[in-house]
Design a protein around this motif. Structure first.
Motif, mmCIF file in Angstrom:
data_model
loop_
_atom_site.group_PDB
_atom_site.id
_atom_site.type_symbol
_atom_site.label_atom_id
_atom_site.label_comp_id
_atom_site.label_asym_id
_atom_site.label_seq_id
_atom_site.Cartn_x
_atom_site.Cartn_y
_atom_site.Cartn_z
ATOM 1 N N ALA A 267 14.825 86.300 102.316
ATOM 2 C CA ALA A 267 14.158 86.228 101.020
ATOM 3 C C ALA A 267 12.644 86.132 101.177
ATOM 4 O O ALA A 267 11.877 86.764 100.429
ATOM 5 N N ASP A 268 12.196 85.360 102.170
ATOM 6 C CA ASP A 268 10.758 85.264 102.451
ATOM 7 C C ASP A 268 10.198 86.613 102.883
ATOM 8 O O ASP A 268 9.145 87.052 102.411
ATOM 9 N N ARG A 269 10.915 87.258 103.781
ATOM 10 C CA ARG A 269 10.447 88.535 104.325
ATOM 11 C C ARG A 269 10.348 89.605 103.238
ATOM 12 O O ARG A 269 9.440 90.442 103.246
ATOM 13 N N LEU A 270 11.266 89.573 102.279
ATOM 14 C CA LEU A 270 11.271 90.563 101.191
ATOM 15 C C LEU A 270 10.373 90.162 100.029
ATOM 16 O O LEU A 270 10.283 90.889 99.039
ATOM 17 N N LYS A 271 9.756 88.973 100.151
ATOM 18 C CA LYS A 271 8.869 88.453 99.111
ATOM 19 C C LYS A 271 9.592 88.241 97.779
ATOM 20 O O LYS A 271 9.044 88.496 96.697
ATOM 21 N N VAL A 272 10.839 87.755 97.865
ATOM 22 C CA VAL A 272 11.602 87.420 96.647
ATOM 23 C C VAL A 272 12.018 85.949 96.650
ATOM 24 O O VAL A 272 12.799 85.516 95.799
ATOM 25 N N ALA A 273 11.478 85.181 97.588
ATOM 26 C CA ALA A 273 11.920 83.793 97.746
ATOM 27 C C ALA A 273 11.690 82.961 96.492
ATOM 28 O O ALA A 273 12.447 82.034 96.203
ATOM 29 N N ASP A 274 10.651 83.302 95.711
ATOM 30 C CA ASP A 274 10.375 82.537 94.493
ATOM 31 C C ASP A 274 11.394 82.814 93.396
ATOM 32 O O ASP A 274 11.439 82.094 92.390
ATOM 33 N N ARG A 275 12.244 83.833 93.598
ATOM 34 C CA ARG A 275 13.245 84.185 92.582
ATOM 35 C C ARG A 275 14.679 84.046 93.102
ATOM 36 O O ARG A 275 15.619 84.464 92.438
ATOM 37 N N VAL A 276 14.825 83.477 94.276
ATOM 38 C CA VAL A 276 16.154 83.215 94.843
ATOM 39 C C VAL A 276 16.306 81.705 94.982
ATOM 40 O O VAL A 276 15.583 81.070 95.754
ATOM 41 N N ARG A 277 17.225 81.122 94.238
ATOM 42 C CA ARG A 277 17.418 79.676 94.234
ATOM 43 C C ARG A 277 18.646 79.309 95.074
ATOM 44 O O ARG A 277 19.761 79.715 94.761
ATOM 45 N N PHE A 278 18.396 78.541 96.118
ATOM 46 C CA PHE A 278 19.474 78.034 96.965
ATOM 47 C C PHE A 278 19.863 76.655 96.437
ATOM 48 O O PHE A 278 19.125 75.687 96.618
ATOM 49 N N LEU A 279 21.012 76.558 95.795
ATOM 50 C CA LEU A 279 21.408 75.303 95.152
ATOM 51 C C LEU A 279 22.268 74.418 96.044
ATOM 52 O O LEU A 279 22.558 73.280 95.673
ATOM 53 N N GLY A 280 22.705 74.920 97.185
ATOM 54 C CA GLY A 280 23.578 74.130 98.043
ATOM 55 C C GLY A 280 24.969 74.016 97.446
ATOM 56 O O GLY A 280 25.380 74.826 96.602
ATOM 57 N N ASN A 281 25.714 73.010 97.880
ATOM 58 C CA ASN A 281 27.062 72.791 97.359
ATOM 59 C C ASN A 281 26.981 72.205 95.954
ATOM 60 O O ASN A 281 26.605 71.051 95.787
ATOM 61 N N VAL A 282 27.327 72.994 94.987
ATOM 62 C CA VAL A 282 27.307 72.556 93.595
ATOM 63 C C VAL A 282 28.652 71.913 93.271
ATOM 64 O O VAL A 282 29.703 72.507 93.548
ATOM 65 N N PRO A 283 28.672 70.700 92.692
ATOM 66 C CA PRO A 283 29.951 70.117 92.275
ATOM 67 C C PRO A 283 30.723 71.096 91.398
ATOM 68 O O PRO A 283 30.138 71.764 90.531
ATOM 69 N N HIS A 284 32.031 71.178 91.638
ATOM 70 C CA HIS A 284 32.823 72.194 90.935
ATOM 71 C C HIS A 284 32.721 72.070 89.424
ATOM 72 O O HIS A 284 32.747 73.080 88.714
ATOM 73 N N ASP A 285 32.572 70.854 88.924
ATOM 74 C CA ASP A 285 32.461 70.666 87.472
ATOM 75 C C ASP A 285 31.153 71.220 86.918
ATOM 76 O O ASP A 285 31.038 71.438 85.702
ATOM 77 N N ASP A 286 30.159 71.442 87.797
ATOM 78 C CA ASP A 286 28.874 71.985 87.349
ATOM 79 C C ASP A 286 28.795 73.500 87.488
ATOM 80 O O ASP A 286 27.841 74.125 87.007
ATOM 81 N N VAL A 287 29.769 74.095 88.152
ATOM 82 C CA VAL A 287 29.746 75.542 88.374
ATOM 83 C C VAL A 287 29.881 76.336 87.070
ATOM 84 O O VAL A 287 29.159 77.334 86.882
ATOM 85 N N PRO A 288 30.762 75.951 86.134
ATOM 86 C CA PRO A 288 30.944 76.785 84.934
ATOM 87 C C PRO A 288 29.662 77.069 84.163
ATOM 88 O O PRO A 288 29.434 78.200 83.720
ATOM 89 N N LYS A 289 28.803 76.062 83.984
ATOM 90 C CA LYS A 289 27.597 76.285 83.182
ATOM 91 C C LYS A 289 26.641 77.268 83.865
ATOM 92 O O LYS A 289 25.906 78.003 83.189
ATOM 93 N N LEU A 290 26.645 77.291 85.201
ATOM 94 C CA LEU A 290 25.812 78.246 85.927
ATOM 95 C C LEU A 290 26.367 79.657 85.816
ATOM 96 O O LEU A 290 25.637 80.620 85.559
ATOM 97 N N VAL A 291 27.685 79.777 86.020
ATOM 98 C CA VAL A 291 28.319 81.097 85.975
ATOM 99 C C VAL A 291 28.238 81.684 84.572
ATOM 100 O O VAL A 291 27.948 82.875 84.393
ATOM 101 N N ALA A 292 28.463 80.848 83.549
ATOM 102 C CA ALA A 292 28.429 81.336 82.172
ATOM 103 C C ALA A 292 27.027 81.754 81.758
ATOM 104 O O ALA A 292 26.857 82.624 80.885
ATOM 105 N N ALA A 293 25.997 81.160 82.368
ATOM 106 C CA ALA A 293 24.617 81.515 82.044
ATOM 107 C C ALA A 293 24.206 82.846 82.649
ATOM 108 O O ALA A 293 23.274 83.501 82.168
ATOM 109 N N ALA A 294 24.906 83.268 83.709
ATOM 110 C CA ALA A 294 24.507 84.468 84.440
ATOM 111 C C ALA A 294 24.900 85.739 83.699
ATOM 112 O O ALA A 294 25.933 85.812 83.031
#
Length: 391
Positions: A267-294
Motif C-alpha cells: 500500500a505504501d509503495r502504490l501510494k494508497v496507504a492513506d486509503r487502506v485501513r488495516f483494522l486487525g481482528n474485528v470482533p464478530h459482532d462489529d463486522v455487520p456494520k462494516l460490511v453493510a456500509a461497504a
C-alpha cells in the motif's frame, strides 16, 4: 432414540480468549446444535503447544494460559494440549491429538456415553476422530470446509490419512457442492457426502442506510471491504493493487495474518496507504456494520469451500466480487449478487467499475441468501447425526 443425542464435537478450529474470532463459524454451528432439546453437546478443542523454548513465544504463551475446561459462551468446552511442531509436524498431528484426547474421552464416555464424534475440519480433526473411534467404538462424521481438502489433501503424507478417515467415517459433510466434487476427485465416496451449507444470522447481517453508515466511519466516496485472514490464499494483494484505479475510494481490511507487513508495504509503495485501513481482528459482532456500509465486498481467494464472509456480505445487501473458487457459482447466480472474476488486477478493476456504475438494490442482494440460516443448518445437522446414531 427418545433421549437427546450425546454429541462430541471435535474441532481444532474454535474461538478462545486468546483468539476470540478463530473458528467462530464452528462456534455458531455448535451453539445452534446445543440449543436443540434433542442434542447434548460437549466440545473438545485440542490446543497445539510447541516444546520449550517456543511455547513462551506469542501466540503460544497466551494459548498455554487457557483453562483446560470452561463454559465458553454457554458451551461446555475442554481444551487438552498436544505437542505441536510448527511448520514440520503436520503429518503427525492427528496421532498427537488423539493421544491427548483419549484419556479425557474415556472419562467422559464412562460418565455419559457419546453417540457420535463430530469432527469439524477434515484435517487434522478427521483422522484424529478416526483413531478415537477405533479406540472407543464410537461412530464419527467429518465436515470438509475448503482448505482442509485443498491444502492438506495435496500433502502426500496427509492425503492417505484423509482418505482412510473418509472411508471409515459414518458420514461426511461438505460446505458446497463444488467442494463435494473436489472430495470425490481425490477418491472419496460421493454417496457418503452430504451438502451442508453454512448458517447465517439474518437479524445481525442486514442492510442499513449505507450513506449514513459511511458518515459514521468518516468515509466519503466508494467503500470496499475484505473480511478474512491476511494470508496469501485470501489474495488481498489484488484488491490493494486495484485501489490505484479508484482515487476516491477507501478499502477496509478486517483481519490479521502473516501477510500484513507485506500488504502495508504494498500500500505504501502504490501510494494508497492513506486509503487502506488495516483494522486487525474485528470482533464478530462489529463486522455487520462494516460490511453493510461497504459498496462492495471483495474476496478474490485462491481457494475456498463456501466462505461465510460471502454469505454474510450478501445478507447485508452488499454485492461481492469473488474468484472462481469453491461454491462461488452456488451464490453468485446473477449480477444482483455480484461478479465472479479471474484472479487478475484488471478483472478486479473492471468488476468494481461495473458494480459502481449500476449498483444492485440492497434488498434484492439480500434475497439471494434468504435460504441461509442457522436454523436450517442445525436442522440438517441434527437429522444427519440422528441417522448415524440409529445405524
Amino acid at each position: 432414540m427418545t433421549r437427546p443425542l450425546n454429541i462430541l464435537t471435535l474441532s481444532t478450529l474454535f474461538p478462545n480468549a486468546a483468539s476470540p474470532n478463530f473458528g467462530i463459524f464452528v462456534e455458531r454451528q455448535t451453539a445452534e446444535l446445543a440449543s436443540r432439546p434433542n442434542a447434548d453437546v460437549t466440545v473438545i478443542n485440542p490446543i497445539g503447544i510447541p516444546p520449550p523454548p517456543f511455547r513462551a513465544l506469542a501466540p503460544y504463551s497466551a494459548l498455554s494460559a487457557l483453562p483446560d475446561h470452561e463454559r465458553w459462551r454457554g458451551l461446555n468446552v475442554h481444551r487438552p494440549r498436544f505437542t505441536l511442531i510448527p511448520k514440520f509436524g503436520g503429518a503427525k498431528n492427528p496421532e498427537r491429538i488423539a493421544a491427548a484426547i483419549l484419556p479425557l474421552l474415556q472419562k467422559l464416555h464412562s460418565q455419559k456415553p457419546f453417540d457420535l464424534i463430530d469432527a469439524e475440519f477434515f484435517y487434522p480433526d478427521g483422522p484424529a476422530a478416526m483413531l478415537l473411534s477405533e479406540a472407543m467404538n464410537i461412530p464419527f462424521t467429518i465436515k470438509a470446509r475448503g482448505a482442509d481438502i485443498h491444502h492438506w489433501g495435496s500433502n502426500p503424507k496427509c492425503l492417505p490419512q484423509i482418505l482412510s478417515a473418509a472411508d471409515k467415517a459414518a458420514g461426511l459433510l461438505a460446505v458446497s457442492d463444488a467442494l463435494k466434487r473436489d472430495m470425490k476427485e481425490i477418491g472419496m465416496d460421493g454417496n457418503k457426502i452430504t451438502l451442508h451449507y453454512t448458517g447465517l444470522d439474518q437479524e445481525k447481517f442486514r442492510p442499513v442506510d449505507r450513506a449514513a453508515a459511511k458518515r459514521k466511519l468518516n468515509i466519503t466516496g466508494p467503500l470496499f471491504i475484505c473480511v478474512g485472514a491476511l494470508i496469501k490464499r485470501k489474495n488481498q494483494a489484488l484488491v490493494i493493487n486495484a485501489m490505484t484505479s479508484f482515487p476516491d475510494a477507501t478499502l477496509i481490511l478486517a483481519g490479521t495474518g502473516e501477510e500484513e507487513k507485506a500488504y502495508r508495504a504494498l500500500a505504501d509503495r502504490l501510494k494508497v496507504a492513506d486509503r487502506v485501513r488495516f483494522l486487525g481482528n474485528v470482533p464478530h459482532d462489529d463486522v455487520p456494520k462494516l460490511v453493510a456500509a461497504a459498496d462492495i465486498s471483495i474476496l478474490p481467494s485462491k481457494s475456498e469451500g463456501l466462505a461465510n464472509a460471502w454469505v454474510e456480505s450478501l445478507s447485508c445487501g452488499t454485492p461481492i466480487i469473488i474468484s472462481e473458487a469453491g461454491g462461488a457459482r452456488e451464490l453468485v447466480r446473477s449480477d444482483i449478487a455480484g461478479k465472479i472474476i479471474e484472479q487478475e488486477r484488471l478483472a478486479v478493476v473492471e468488476a468494481i467499475k461495473s458494480i459502481l456504475a449500476n449498483p444492485p438494490d440492497q434488498h434484492a442482494v439480500r434475497a439471494t441468501v434468504s435460504h441461509f440460516s442457522w436454523k436450517n443448518n442445525g436442522d440438517a445437522l441434527i437429522n444427519l447425526f440422528g441417522d448415524v446414531a440409529r445405524k
